[in-house]
Design a protein around this motif. Structure first.
Motif, PDB file in Angstrom:
ATOM      1  N   LYS A  57      -2.730  19.001  -3.994  1.00 34.08           N
ATOM      2  CA  LYS A  57      -2.790  17.829  -3.132  1.00 34.08           C
ATOM      3  C   LYS A  57      -4.024  17.931  -2.240  1.00 34.08           C
ATOM      4  CE  LYS A  57       1.122  15.496  -3.555  1.00 34.08           C
ATOM      5  NZ  LYS A  57       1.161  14.081  -3.759  1.00 34.08           N
ATOM      6  N   LYS A 111       0.855  -1.183   0.000  1.00 35.88           N
ATOM      7  CA  LYS A 111       0.000   0.000   0.000  1.00 35.88           C
ATOM      8  C   LYS A 111       0.893   1.235   0.000  1.00 35.88           C
ATOM      9  CE  LYS A 111      -3.662  -2.567   1.009  1.00 35.88           C
ATOM     10  NZ  LYS A 111      -3.737  -3.670   0.144  1.00 35.88           N
ATOM     11  N   SER A 112       0.826   2.041  -1.036  1.00 31.88           N
ATOM     12  CA  SER A 112       1.723   3.191  -1.167  1.00 31.88           C
ATOM     13  C   SER A 112       1.247   4.411  -0.392  1.00 31.88           C
ATOM     14  CB  SER A 112       1.884   3.560  -2.635  1.00 31.88           C
ATOM     15  OG  SER A 112       0.640   3.957  -3.170  1.00 31.88           O
ATOM     16  N   LYS A 113       0.023   4.415   0.096  1.00 32.24           N
ATOM     17  CA  LYS A 113      -0.519   5.584   0.789  1.00 32.24           C
ATOM     18  C   LYS A 113      -0.385   5.490   2.306  1.00 32.24           C
ATOM     19  CE  LYS A 113      -2.395   7.265  -3.026  1.00 32.24           C
ATOM     20  NZ  LYS A 113      -1.540   7.999  -3.896  1.00 32.24           N
ATOM     21  N   ARG A 114       0.329   4.468   2.801  1.00 37.71           N
ATOM     22  CA  ARG A 114       0.551   4.347   4.242  1.00 37.71           C
ATOM     23  C   ARG A 114       1.870   3.634   4.478  1.00 37.71           C
ATOM     24  NH1 ARG A 114      -3.662  -0.408   5.997  1.00 37.71           N
ATOM     25  NH2 ARG A 114      -3.471  -1.570   4.082  1.00 37.71           N
ATOM     26  N   LEU A 171       5.711   7.074   3.491  1.00 36.08           N
ATOM     27  CA  LEU A 171       5.304   8.399   3.958  1.00 36.08           C
ATOM     28  C   LEU A 171       6.394   9.096   4.761  1.00 36.08           C
ATOM     29  CD1 LEU A 171       1.664   7.687   5.102  1.00 36.08           C
ATOM     30  CD2 LEU A 171       2.453   8.586   2.937  1.00 36.08           C
ATOM     31  N   LYS A 228      -8.235  12.120   1.039  1.00 36.10           N
ATOM     32  CA  LYS A 228      -8.969  11.012   0.440  1.00 36.10           C
ATOM     33  C   LYS A 228     -10.450  11.337   0.255  1.00 36.10           C
ATOM     34  CE  LYS A 228      -9.476   6.039   1.113  1.00 36.10           C
ATOM     35  NZ  LYS A 228      -9.139   4.925   2.002  1.00 36.10           N
ATOM     36  N   LEU A 255      -2.385  13.022   0.084  1.00 39.57           N
ATOM     37  CA  LEU A 255      -1.636  12.118  -0.783  1.00 39.57           C
ATOM     38  C   LEU A 255      -2.206  12.003  -2.185  1.00 39.57           C
ATOM     39  CD1 LEU A 255      -1.140   9.279   1.812  1.00 39.57           C
ATOM     40  CD2 LEU A 255       0.436  11.111   1.236  1.00 39.57           C
ATOM     41  N   TYR A 256      -3.321  12.652  -2.439  1.00 40.07           N
ATOM     42  CA  TYR A 256      -3.996  12.503  -3.719  1.00 40.07           C
ATOM     43  C   TYR A 256      -3.876  13.794  -4.512  1.00 40.07           C
ATOM     44  CZ  TYR A 256      -5.823   8.530  -1.210  1.00 40.07           C
ATOM     45  OH  TYR A 256      -5.920   7.375  -0.481  1.00 40.07           O
ATOM     46  N   LYS A 301      -3.868  13.342   5.899  1.00 37.17           N
ATOM     47  CA  LYS A 301      -2.925  12.974   4.846  1.00 37.17           C
ATOM     48  C   LYS A 301      -3.362  13.572   3.507  1.00 37.17           C
ATOM     49  CE  LYS A 301      -2.628   8.435   6.313  1.00 37.17           C
ATOM     50  NZ  LYS A 301      -2.334   7.035   6.049  1.00 37.17           N
TER      51      LYS A 301
END
Length: 66
Positions: free
Chosen positions: A44, A3-6, A10, A47, A32-33, A30
Motif C-alpha cells: 500500500k 469517490k472511493s478514496k475519500r 475510509l 497517491k 489507499l493505492y 492516506k
C-alpha cells in the motif's frame, strides 16, 4: 459517481486508511493505492508514490522486510 478514496468508505479501514508511506516516508498520509512488488507481494502506497518506478517499490519492500 462517488469517490472511493475519500469519505465514508475510509471509516471502515484501520486508522482510517492512514499511515506512513513505505516509499517516500510521508507520515499520516492516506495509503489507499496498491502496488505489486517484483515478487508479487502487494504494497500500500500514497497517491504521490503510485506512479513511482518499480525499483523504488522493490527497495521499499526490502526495507520493510529487514
Amino acid at each position: 459517481m462517488s469517490k472511493s478514496k475519500r469519505g465514508k468508505a475510509l471509516w471502515n479501514l484501520p486508522s482510517r486508511g492512514r499511515g506512513t508511506c513505505p516509499v517516500c516516508g510521508s507520515k499520516r498520509i492516506k495509503l489507499l493505492y496498491t502496488k505489486t512488488t517484483s515478487s508479487g507481494q502487494p504494497l500500500k502506497v500514497c497517491k504521490k508514490c503510485f506512479n513511482a518506478s518499480q525499483e523504488r517499490i522493490d527497495a521499499a519492500s526490502q526495507a520493510i522486510a529487514n
